[in-house]
Motif scaffolding. Structure first.
Motif, PDB file in Angstrom:
ATOM      1  N   VAL A  93     -17.727 -12.055  34.914  1.00  0.00           N
ATOM      2  CA  VAL A  93     -18.618 -11.354  33.987  1.00  0.00           C
ATOM      3  C   VAL A  93     -19.951 -12.080  33.921  1.00  0.00           C
ATOM      4  O   VAL A  93     -20.004 -13.272  33.641  1.00  0.00           O
ATOM      5  N   GLN A  94     -21.053 -11.342  34.191  1.00  0.00           N
ATOM      6  CA  GLN A  94     -22.371 -11.960  34.131  1.00  0.00           C
ATOM      7  C   GLN A  94     -23.089 -11.544  32.856  1.00  0.00           C
ATOM      8  O   GLN A  94     -22.439 -11.315  31.853  1.00  0.00           O
ATOM      9  N   GLN A  95     -24.418 -11.454  32.898  1.00  0.00           N
ATOM     10  CA  GLN A  95     -25.214 -11.255  31.686  1.00  0.00           C
ATOM     11  C   GLN A  95     -24.730 -10.137  30.792  1.00  0.00           C
ATOM     12  O   GLN A  95     -24.615 -10.309  29.599  1.00  0.00           O
ATOM     13  N   ASP A  96     -24.468  -8.971  31.368  1.00  0.00           N
ATOM     14  CA  ASP A  96     -23.928  -7.867  30.585  1.00  0.00           C
ATOM     15  C   ASP A  96     -22.466  -8.233  30.313  1.00  0.00           C
ATOM     16  O   ASP A  96     -21.662  -8.244  31.230  1.00  0.00           O
ATOM     17  N   PRO A  97     -22.100  -8.542  29.090  1.00  0.00           N
ATOM     18  CA  PRO A  97     -20.763  -9.098  28.862  1.00  0.00           C
ATOM     19  C   PRO A  97     -19.644  -8.048  28.902  1.00  0.00           C
ATOM     20  O   PRO A  97     -18.814  -7.975  28.020  1.00  0.00           O
ATOM     21  N   MET A  98     -19.645  -7.242  29.960  1.00  0.00           N
ATOM     22  CA  MET A  98     -18.637  -6.189  30.083  1.00  0.00           C
ATOM     23  C   MET A  98     -17.756  -6.470  31.289  1.00  0.00           C
ATOM     24  O   MET A  98     -18.190  -7.061  32.262  1.00  0.00           O
ATOM     25  N   PHE A  99     -16.498  -6.031  31.211  1.00  0.00           N
ATOM     26  CA  PHE A  99     -15.562  -6.197  32.315  1.00  0.00           C
ATOM     27  C   PHE A  99     -14.783  -4.902  32.489  1.00  0.00           C
ATOM     28  O   PHE A  99     -14.726  -4.067  31.584  1.00  0.00           O
ATOM     29  N   LYS A 100     -14.171  -4.772  33.685  1.00  0.00           N
ATOM     30  CA  LYS A 100     -13.387  -3.568  33.951  1.00  0.00           C
ATOM     31  C   LYS A 100     -12.350  -3.861  35.039  1.00  0.00           C
ATOM     32  O   LYS A 100     -12.656  -4.484  36.047  1.00  0.00           O
ATOM     33  N   PHE A 101     -11.126  -3.403  34.800  1.00  0.00           N
ATOM     34  CA  PHE A 101     -10.056  -3.449  35.784  1.00  0.00           C
ATOM     35  C   PHE A 101      -9.584  -2.013  35.989  1.00  0.00           C
ATOM     36  O   PHE A 101      -9.362  -1.299  35.016  1.00  0.00           O
ATOM     37  N   GLU A 102      -9.414  -1.610  37.252  1.00  0.00           N
ATOM     38  CA  GLU A 102      -8.956  -0.260  37.554  1.00  0.00           C
ATOM     39  C   GLU A 102      -7.653  -0.310  38.336  1.00  0.00           C
ATOM     40  O   GLU A 102      -7.333  -1.314  38.965  1.00  0.00           O
ATOM     41  N   GLN A 103      -6.938   0.803  38.312  1.00  0.00           N
ATOM     42  CA  GLN A 103      -5.676   0.980  39.033  1.00  0.00           C
ATOM     43  C   GLN A 103      -4.682  -0.144  38.727  1.00  0.00           C
ATOM     44  O   GLN A 103      -4.139  -0.786  39.624  1.00  0.00           O
ATOM     45  N   ILE A 104      -4.441  -0.351  37.450  1.00  0.00           N
ATOM     46  CA  ILE A 104      -3.467  -1.340  37.000  1.00  0.00           C
ATOM     47  C   ILE A 104      -2.112  -0.636  36.869  1.00  0.00           C
ATOM     48  O   ILE A 104      -2.010   0.423  36.240  1.00  0.00           O
ATOM     49  N   ALA A 105      -1.099  -1.229  37.459  1.00  0.00           N
ATOM     50  CA  ALA A 105       0.245  -0.644  37.390  1.00  0.00           C
ATOM     51  C   ALA A 105       0.735  -0.627  35.950  1.00  0.00           C
ATOM     52  O   ALA A 105       0.413  -1.526  35.167  1.00  0.00           O
ATOM     53  N   PRO A 106       1.490   0.384  35.556  1.00  0.00           N
ATOM     54  CA  PRO A 106       2.055   0.407  34.201  1.00  0.00           C
ATOM     55  C   PRO A 106       2.862  -0.864  33.939  1.00  0.00           C
ATOM     56  O   PRO A 106       3.501  -1.410  34.833  1.00  0.00           O
ATOM     57  N   GLY A 107       2.804  -1.337  32.709  1.00  0.00           N
ATOM     58  CA  GLY A 107       3.547  -2.539  32.336  1.00  0.00           C
ATOM     59  C   GLY A 107       2.882  -3.252  31.177  1.00  0.00           C
ATOM     60  O   GLY A 107       1.899  -2.765  30.599  1.00  0.00           O
ATOM     61  N   THR A 108       3.402  -4.421  30.852  1.00  0.00           N
ATOM     62  CA  THR A 108       2.864  -5.236  29.764  1.00  0.00           C
ATOM     63  C   THR A 108       2.092  -6.402  30.376  1.00  0.00           C
ATOM     64  O   THR A 108       2.575  -7.049  31.307  1.00  0.00           O
ATOM     65  N   TYR A 109       0.898  -6.644  29.839  1.00  0.00           N
ATOM     66  CA  TYR A 109      -0.014  -7.642  30.394  1.00  0.00           C
ATOM     67  C   TYR A 109      -0.517  -8.594  29.322  1.00  0.00           C
ATOM     68  O   TYR A 109      -0.604  -8.251  28.148  1.00  0.00           O
ATOM     69  N   ARG A 110      -0.894  -9.769  29.793  1.00  0.00           N
ATOM     70  CA  ARG A 110      -1.566 -10.776  28.971  1.00  0.00           C
ATOM     71  C   ARG A 110      -3.000 -10.834  29.488  1.00  0.00           C
ATOM     72  O   ARG A 110      -3.225 -10.922  30.695  1.00  0.00           O
ATOM     73  N   ILE A 111      -3.974 -10.737  28.579  1.00  0.00           N
ATOM     74  CA  ILE A 111      -5.379 -10.740  28.978  1.00  0.00           C
ATOM     75  C   ILE A 111      -6.142 -11.713  28.090  1.00  0.00           C
ATOM     76  O   ILE A 111      -5.896 -11.794  26.882  1.00  0.00           O
ATOM     77  N   PHE A 112      -7.056 -12.472  28.703  1.00  0.00           N
ATOM     78  CA  PHE A 112      -7.872 -13.425  27.948  1.00  0.00           C
ATOM     79  C   PHE A 112      -9.150 -13.724  28.721  1.00  0.00           C
ATOM     80  O   PHE A 112      -9.243 -13.447  29.916  1.00  0.00           O
TER      81      PHE A 112
END
Length: 158
Positions: A93-112
């Protein structure tokens, strides 16, 4: 779904891997010497979930200072399946503090999110994350779901 003519491809993810009646995602393949085995069947899908969001850096933190520096990243977002069946995904993530993940398999995730990339965090235990002061969010994703998050940026400089 429609595809761009400039990029006529999509990312697929595996939804099942089987051999006979064995689920190879959760069980090892055991083959006796001299025996034949049924074919391995892999089922691929393209209806993954999407996760996007923004980083929130505390005032005076390295991440907040980096928002004014176009060369320095604001942070790194780690997305890891709780069951550990998939490699961690990392968004830069650079200056624009936005992120994106695509095509994530169904399930439970930990994100930080962290201000400094550290290789050991991709597979880190909850104990190690706690030692760094990282408080992951847990999310459950279904096929086709879109999830929007706000993540606090942790500074893991040690």
């Amino acid at each position: 779904p429609p595809r761009s003519t400039l990029f006529p491809y999509t990312t697929l993810f595996r939804s099942a891997v089987t051999c006979g009646g064995t689920d190879l995602i959760h069980q090892p393949l055991v083959v006796g010497l001299g025996t034949s085995m049924p074919p391995i069947e892999i089922t691929m899908r393209d209806d993954g979930a999407e996760v996007d969001g923004t980083l929130e850096a505390p005032k005076g933190s390295i991440g907040a200072a980096a928002q004014n520096n176009p060369v320095h990243p604001v942070g790194f977002v780690y997305l890891r399946a709780v069951n550990g069946n998939a490699d961690a995904k990392i968004a830069f993530v650079q200056q624009d503090p936005m992120f994106k993940f695509e095509q994530i398999a169904p399930g439970t995730y930990r994100i930080f999110a962290v201000a400094h990339k550290r290789a050991e965090l991709a597979d880190a235990s909850d104990e190690l994350l706690n030692r760094y002061g990282v408080r992951p969010q847990f999310i459950h994703l279904e096929a086709g779901q879109k999830e929007h998050l706000r993540l606090s940026l942790a500074d893991v400089t040690e």
